[in-house]
Design an enzyme around this catalytic site. Sequence first.
Site, PDB file in Angstrom:
ATOM      1  N   HIS A 305      62.518  76.300  20.850  1.00  0.00           N
ATOM      2  CA  HIS A 305      62.557  77.664  21.362  1.00  0.00           C
ATOM      3  C   HIS A 305      62.506  78.627  20.195  1.00  0.00           C
ATOM      4  O   HIS A 305      63.070  78.345  19.139  1.00  0.00           O
ATOM      5  CB  HIS A 305      63.852  77.887  22.168  1.00  0.00           C
ATOM      6  CG  HIS A 305      63.796  79.078  23.048  1.00  0.00           C
ATOM      7  ND1 HIS A 305      64.088  80.331  22.598  1.00  0.00           N
ATOM      8  CD2 HIS A 305      63.445  79.203  24.350  1.00  0.00           C
ATOM      9  CE1 HIS A 305      63.935  81.192  23.594  1.00  0.00           C
ATOM     10  NE2 HIS A 305      63.535  80.529  24.671  1.00  0.00           N
ATOM     11  N   ASP A 362      63.297  74.531  30.450  1.00  0.00           N
ATOM     12  CA  ASP A 362      62.241  73.864  31.209  1.00  0.00           C
ATOM     13  C   ASP A 362      62.338  72.352  31.200  1.00  0.00           C
ATOM     14  O   ASP A 362      61.621  71.681  31.940  1.00  0.00           O
ATOM     15  CB  ASP A 362      60.877  74.261  30.631  1.00  0.00           C
ATOM     16  CG  ASP A 362      60.589  75.722  30.887  1.00  0.00           C
ATOM     17  OD1 ASP A 362      60.978  76.200  31.960  1.00  0.00           O
ATOM     18  OD2 ASP A 362      59.979  76.366  30.026  1.00  0.00           O
TER      19      ASP A 362
HETATM   20  N1  ACO Z   1      57.675  69.301  19.616  1.00  0.00           N
HETATM   21  C1  ACO Z   1      57.400  68.977  18.331  1.00  0.00           C
HETATM   22  N2  ACO Z   1      57.471  69.841  17.293  1.00  0.00           N
HETATM   23  C2  ACO Z   1      57.832  71.105  17.584  1.00  0.00           C
HETATM   24  C3  ACO Z   1      58.135  71.526  18.900  1.00  0.00           C
HETATM   25  C4  ACO Z   1      58.051  70.576  19.934  1.00  0.00           C
HETATM   26  N3  ACO Z   1      58.306  70.911  21.195  1.00  0.00           N
HETATM   27  N4  ACO Z   1      58.463  72.840  18.899  1.00  0.00           N
HETATM   28  C5  ACO Z   1      58.372  73.231  17.637  1.00  0.00           C
HETATM   29  N5  ACO Z   1      57.993  72.192  16.824  1.00  0.00           N
HETATM   30  C6  ACO Z   1      57.852  72.234  15.363  1.00  0.00           C
HETATM   31  C7  ACO Z   1      56.535  72.936  14.976  1.00  0.00           C
HETATM   32  O1  ACO Z   1      55.479  72.006  14.814  1.00  0.00           O
HETATM   33  C8  ACO Z   1      56.917  73.595  13.687  1.00  0.00           C
HETATM   34  O2  ACO Z   1      56.874  72.646  12.670  1.00  0.00           O
HETATM   35  P1  ACO Z   1      56.467  73.086  11.166  1.00  0.00           P
HETATM   36  O3  ACO Z   1      57.508  74.052  10.707  1.00  0.00           O
HETATM   37  O4  ACO Z   1      56.477  71.797  10.395  1.00  0.00           O
HETATM   38  O5  ACO Z   1      55.104  73.716  11.267  1.00  0.00           O
HETATM   39  C9  ACO Z   1      58.396  73.975  13.871  1.00  0.00           C
HETATM   40  O6  ACO Z   1      58.906  73.049  14.854  1.00  0.00           O
HETATM   41  C10 ACO Z   1      58.605  75.402  14.381  1.00  0.00           C
HETATM   42  O7  ACO Z   1      57.805  75.576  15.533  1.00  0.00           O
HETATM   43  P2  ACO Z   1      56.994  76.913  15.866  1.00  0.00           P
HETATM   44  O8  ACO Z   1      55.910  76.604  16.834  1.00  0.00           O
HETATM   45  O9  ACO Z   1      56.602  77.589  14.590  1.00  0.00           O
HETATM   46  O10 ACO Z   1      58.148  77.758  16.548  1.00  0.00           O
HETATM   47  P3  ACO Z   1      57.934  78.941  17.545  1.00  0.00           P
HETATM   48  O11 ACO Z   1      59.207  79.678  17.562  1.00  0.00           O
HETATM   49  O12 ACO Z   1      56.697  79.688  17.227  1.00  0.00           O
HETATM   50  O13 ACO Z   1      57.661  78.198  18.943  1.00  0.00           O
HETATM   51  C11 ACO Z   1      57.906  77.242  21.078  1.00  0.00           C
HETATM   52  C12 ACO Z   1      58.569  78.057  19.955  1.00  0.00           C
HETATM   53  C13 ACO Z   1      56.550  77.868  21.445  1.00  0.00           C
HETATM   54  C14 ACO Z   1      58.792  77.306  22.318  1.00  0.00           C
HETATM   55  C15 ACO Z   1      57.724  75.783  20.594  1.00  0.00           C
HETATM   56  O14 ACO Z   1      58.978  75.210  20.286  1.00  0.00           O
HETATM   57  C16 ACO Z   1      56.991  74.934  21.624  1.00  0.00           C
HETATM   58  O15 ACO Z   1      55.743  74.930  21.658  1.00  0.00           O
HETATM   59  N6  ACO Z   1      57.740  74.165  22.481  1.00  0.00           N
HETATM   60  C17 ACO Z   1      57.131  73.391  23.545  1.00  0.00           C
HETATM   61  C18 ACO Z   1      56.769  74.297  24.714  1.00  0.00           C
HETATM   62  C19 ACO Z   1      57.995  74.762  25.480  1.00  0.00           C
HETATM   63  O16 ACO Z   1      58.858  73.979  25.841  1.00  0.00           O
HETATM   64  N7  ACO Z   1      58.004  76.075  25.770  1.00  0.00           N
HETATM   65  C20 ACO Z   1      59.073  76.672  26.589  1.00  0.00           C
HETATM   66  C21 ACO Z   1      59.813  77.705  25.816  1.00  0.00           C
HETATM   67  S1  ACO Z   1      61.154  78.315  26.778  1.00  0.00           S
HETATM   68  C22 ACO Z   1      60.480  79.350  27.904  1.00  0.00           C
HETATM   69  O17 ACO Z   1      59.468  79.932  27.751  1.00  0.00           O
HETATM   70  C23 ACO Z   1      61.206  79.493  29.117  1.00  0.00           C
END
Ligand code: ACO
Length: 427
Positions: A305, A362
């Site tokens: 998140h 979720d």
């Molecule tokens: N699985 C694996 N790796 C992940 C995940 C994941 N679910 N989420 C983040 N990471 C990693 C990224 O690859 C990144 O790694 P890096 O630093 O080596 O590049 C690091 O963790 C940070 O992730 P970002 O994408 O930069 O973080 P951001 O804050 O932009 O994204 C997000 C947050 C979009 C929710 C992300 O965690 C994600 O895509 N999760 C899966 C989708 C999801 O569950 N979304 C629901 C969010 S809650 C809602 O909307 C109600």
Amino acid sequence: MGNQAKLTAGGKDFDYPVLSGSIGPDVIDIRKLYGQTGMFTYDPGFTSTASCESALTYIDGDEGVLLHRGYPIGQLAENSSFMEVSYLLLNGELPSKTELDEFDRTITRHTMLHEQLMSFYKGFRRDAHPMAIMCGVVGALSAFYHDSTDIADPVHRRISSHRLIAKMPTIAAAAYKYSVGQPFLYPDNSLSYTGNFLRMTFGVPAEEYEVVPAVEKAMDRIFILHADHEQNASTSTVRLAGSSGANPFACIAAGIACLWGPAHGGANEAALEMLKEIGRPERIPEYIERAKDKNDPFRLMGFGHRVYKNYDPRATVMQKTVREVFDALKVNDPLFETALRLEEIALSDPYFIEKKLFPNVDFYSGIILSAIGFPTTMFTALFALARTVGWVAQWNEMISDPGQKIGRPRQLYTGPAQRDYLPVDKR
Ligand code: ACO
């Protein structure tokens, strides 16, 4: 003079006021920055930018805290109702019994859709995604309820807010009914907000529909858990759309479009599809490896998140609710075991620990919704239904703010500098 932040730019020093909220990080007020320095700030994804003042919802992502008007989400989910939380978000205080009854009556009286709007559905293909229908039908509300679109009039704003909250269950249920080829059911105002939605979704005209109290309670709780979440992508979309003076129906349609994406509201659908794909707990390590592999676009859906770097407090309630629904319906989905095991393995893996990736709201919601009988394509539509109250409350807060301006970010331009047009035979 209060706190100041110093900036040195272009060899000169500048001072900017530091503003404090009631709780949470202070902010540096850079409104004069461009005028004074000729520079913008650069913050794609708004990771360090507060876009507005708000008194609605507070999140402490490190501690896993979520408060609506000061009340912890756990307490609201346990003791309150979606109608009460809606009143709280809209009005700032919990209602008295009389106020709650009056609010409930008002919302109940707005649940029907204009009959012509019901015909609007017939223009969609039967296999249309419910979110595609929701975007279209909610956007179309402004064509049917233009007697409440004068955003300068607080009475119009109140009526359109009530209409949106009240009609959303009818709109979402009809999107479902249309996809399964069953007749639409009119609202039954003798039922609760949530009971009515369940009946309109799962009832048929040929039979009496009996609302199962435990399911009604679980559904209501899911609505509470999704009611608002500070300045997330869809809420910011609603605010940005609304900042131009667009009518609330159009703004909420914009919020629905943003929510649809798999990185946002679409994640509940994607999380359940992922659990189905994993299937057996033995296959979890394979998927954990894929999630960690930078060359593989796969991510653990329902994990991570932008704000929570701790357990999402909504996921805690959601996990508990899974068991309650299973008990009430006497079902047991093996995917729940897979989800629990996946969480356990991920939370002991250094990759997820270091990046502070925890289950979000979720991760478990899909399991409950599926047990209740919703197809995965309806999951995000349910999220939109519940989040409508947050969007509406945030939109109202913005419009009532006398300092409100049209939202207009700037950019770091990286395209060609000015050049002269060449006729095609000279290129
Ligand atoms: N699985 C694996 N790796 C992940 C995940 C994941 N679910 N989420 C983040 N990471 C990693 C990224 O690859 C990144 O790694 P890096 O630093 O080596 O590049 C690091 O963790 C940070 O992730 P970002 O994408 O930069 O973080 P951001 O804050 O932009 O994204 C997000 C947050 C979009 C929710 C992300 O965690 C994600 O895509 N999760 C899966 C989708 C999801 O569950 N979304 C629901 C969010 S809650 C809602 O909307 C109600």
